[in-house]
Enzyme design. Structure first.
Site, PDB file in Angstrom:
ATOM      1  N   GLY A 226      10.584  -4.058   2.022  1.00  0.00           N
ATOM      2  CA  GLY A 226      11.646  -3.077   2.179  1.00  0.00           C
ATOM      3  C   GLY A 226      12.834  -3.291   1.260  1.00  0.00           C
ATOM      4  O   GLY A 226      13.545  -4.280   1.402  1.00  0.00           O
ATOM      5  N   GLY A 227      13.035  -2.395   0.307  1.00  0.00           N
ATOM      6  CA  GLY A 227      14.237  -2.390  -0.508  1.00  0.00           C
ATOM      7  C   GLY A 227      14.349  -3.472  -1.558  1.00  0.00           C
ATOM      8  O   GLY A 227      15.420  -3.639  -2.154  1.00  0.00           O
TER       9      GLY A 227
ATOM     10  N   CYS B 201       3.396   3.461   9.290  1.00  0.00           N
ATOM     11  CA  CYS B 201       3.595   4.802   8.748  1.00  0.00           C
ATOM     12  C   CYS B 201       4.155   5.739   9.814  1.00  0.00           C
ATOM     13  O   CYS B 201       3.579   5.852  10.903  1.00  0.00           O
ATOM     14  CB  CYS B 201       2.280   5.350   8.216  1.00  0.00           C
ATOM     15  SG  CYS B 201       2.442   7.010   7.485  1.00  0.00           S
TER      16      CYS B 201
ATOM     17  N   GLN C  49      -6.326  -1.392   3.417  1.00  0.00           N
ATOM     18  CA  GLN C  49      -5.479  -1.016   4.551  1.00  0.00           C
ATOM     19  C   GLN C  49      -6.112   0.162   5.291  1.00  0.00           C
ATOM     20  O   GLN C  49      -6.488   1.157   4.675  1.00  0.00           O
ATOM     21  CB  GLN C  49      -4.069  -0.627   4.135  1.00  0.00           C
ATOM     22  CG  GLN C  49      -3.183  -0.423   5.382  1.00  0.00           C
ATOM     23  CD  GLN C  49      -1.803   0.083   5.091  1.00  0.00           C
ATOM     24  OE1 GLN C  49      -1.637   1.200   4.624  1.00  0.00           O
ATOM     25  NE2 GLN C  49      -0.786  -0.736   5.372  1.00  0.00           N
TER      26      GLN C  49
ATOM     27  N   PRO D 157       0.851  -1.195   0.000  1.00  0.00           N
ATOM     28  CA  PRO D 157       0.000   0.000   0.000  1.00  0.00           C
ATOM     29  C   PRO D 157       0.884   1.242   0.000  1.00  0.00           C
ATOM     30  O   PRO D 157       1.805   1.353   0.811  1.00  0.00           O
ATOM     31  CB  PRO D 157      -0.787  -0.130   1.311  1.00  0.00           C
ATOM     32  CG  PRO D 157       0.039  -1.014   2.185  1.00  0.00           C
ATOM     33  CD  PRO D 157       0.777  -1.940   1.265  1.00  0.00           C
ATOM     34  N   MET D 158       0.621   2.163  -0.922  1.00  0.00           N
ATOM     35  CA  MET D 158       1.436   3.377  -1.031  1.00  0.00           C
ATOM     36  C   MET D 158       0.524   4.577  -1.208  1.00  0.00           C
ATOM     37  O   MET D 158      -0.288   4.614  -2.136  1.00  0.00           O
ATOM     38  CB  MET D 158       2.404   3.263  -2.221  1.00  0.00           C
ATOM     39  CG  MET D 158       3.481   2.207  -2.060  1.00  0.00           C
ATOM     40  SD  MET D 158       4.559   2.045  -3.525  1.00  0.00           S
ATOM     41  CE  MET D 158       3.530   1.000  -4.580  1.00  0.00           C
ATOM     42  N   MET D 159       0.676   5.552  -0.318  1.00  0.00           N
ATOM     43  CA  MET D 159      -0.140   6.747  -0.404  1.00  0.00           C
ATOM     44  C   MET D 159       0.131   7.488  -1.709  1.00  0.00           C
ATOM     45  O   MET D 159       1.277   7.620  -2.148  1.00  0.00           O
ATOM     46  CB  MET D 159       0.146   7.674   0.789  1.00  0.00           C
ATOM     47  CG  MET D 159      -0.283   7.098   2.131  1.00  0.00           C
ATOM     48  SD  MET D 159      -2.058   6.721   2.211  1.00  0.00           S
ATOM     49  CE  MET D 159      -2.764   8.362   2.047  1.00  0.00           C
TER      50      MET D 159
END
Length: 348
Positions: free
Chosen positions: A220-221, A108, A78, A25-27
């Site tokens: 992550g990454g 977040c 989410q 999930p990305m804003m």
């Protein structure tokens, strides 16, 4: 250290979201238009909404906040919040709208989120998270998962994370997505919190060993499918974030590679063509074209004509009255550039 979680008859709930690969999930990224676009590239990767606050679900326009196209499934909502009653309402709404699962954001680090006492700061309050998760599970038949960091500020020992997971797992929750960086709640922006704290994959791997009955997903990454494969030897699932937005066609191989799908993926051109009826529908409803095409800019990343594709979409999509013909124009430019490159190559 092996920690036993209490038995639960709710464990079966989670099976629908226990898949090897998901997109984070990305804003301002994973809205319904991006998700529909990604469904032309991958049919099976688990998708997530942007974070929606429980308060917004309670008081806002739910059709606008929660609406989606059935073809986006499997899809997880989410939510962000710390009030068990509000989270329960959110879980019921997710079920009513037809989501496949619901996820609680405990990762977040933004000031705005922290001021509402949710997001990463809740890692310091595992009992509060457990109360919220329990309320969500009691209010809805959907599987409930938690996305969190390996730690926050000075509470970043492995034992701190293990205590958090163990406490929440007592509710019967069995799906934990772990961003393998700690979060600094003071002094770093949300953007810097995605890159500055060092990655500690080993902590997530250890968490899986210590909680063998939980579904542990790492985030992550991670930017390549080779990295995904390597991580799947240590954990149950992998969540990819920014790479899924910056290089969406990376996911064209995952259905066959990770989900044993037999159908061939669409080509980049076919993906663009598949978007045309969808774009036309929304533009006719009054949506500005660039609300959709902004997600398509990197479709041809690394390919001949990529610059022309992005330039055409960027410059033309914001003009008054812009419609599906802009995408056709951009696609034609890409095709012509590809033909030129092929002709030049034949002369070498």
């Amino acid at each position: 250290m092996t920690v036993e979680t209490k038995p639960t008859d709710l464990a079966e709930r989670a099976t629908i979201i226990e898949v090897p690969l998901s997109i984070a999930p990305m804003m301002d990224r994973t809205d319904r238009h991006y998700r529909f676009f990604m469904r032309q590239i991958t049919r099976h990767t688990l998708l997530y909404t942007e974070m929606v606050t429980a308060q917004a679900i309670l008081h806002g326009d739910r059709d606008h906040l929660l609406g989606f196209t059935p073809s986006e499934s499997p899809l997880v909502l989410q939510v962000g919040g710390d009030d068990p009653q509000m989270l329960a309402i959110s879980a019921r709404a997710a079920a009513d709208f037809g989501y496949d699962a619901i996820n609680l954001n405990v990762g977040c680090p933004s000031d705005r989120v922290r001021s509402g006492n949710f997001g990463a700061c809740l890692m310091a309050q595992p009992e509060r998270v457990a109360e919220g998760v329990a309320a969500m599970m009691a209010a809805s038949p959907l599987p409930v998962s938690v996305k969190h960091r390996i730690g926050i500020d000075d509470r970043d020992r492995y034992e701190d994370m293990a205590t958090f997971v163990n406490t929440v797992a007592q509710t019967g929750c069995r799906h934990f997505t772990v961003h393998a960086r700690k979060a600094w709640l003071q002094g770093l922006s949300p953007k810097d919190n995605r890159t500055v704290p060092p990655l500690r994959y080993g902590d997530v791997h250890r968490l899986k060993r210590d909680f063998p009955h939980l579904w542990i997903e790492i985030n992550g990454g991670l930017t390549s499918l080779d990295q995904v494969t390597e991580q799947l030897a240590q954990v149950n699932g992998v969540m990819v974030g920014r790479a899924a937005y910056d290089n969406p066609y990376l996911f064209s191989q995952v259905d066959q590679g990770f989900f044993a799908a037999r159908e061939d993926p669409l080509s980049r051109q076919q993906v663009a063509e598949a978007m045309l009826p969808y774009i036309d529908h929304w533009v006719r409803q009054g949506l500005k074209l660039n609300k959709i095409t902004r997600h398509l800019l990197m479709l041809f990343a690394g390919q001949p004509g990529s610059r022309l594709w992005k330039q055409t979409l960027t410059e033309e999509s914001s003009k008054p009255g812009a419609g599906v013909e802009v995408v056709r124009q951009a696609l034609t430019a890409v095709q012509r550039q590809g033909e030129i490159q092929a002709q030049l190559g034949s002369l070498v």
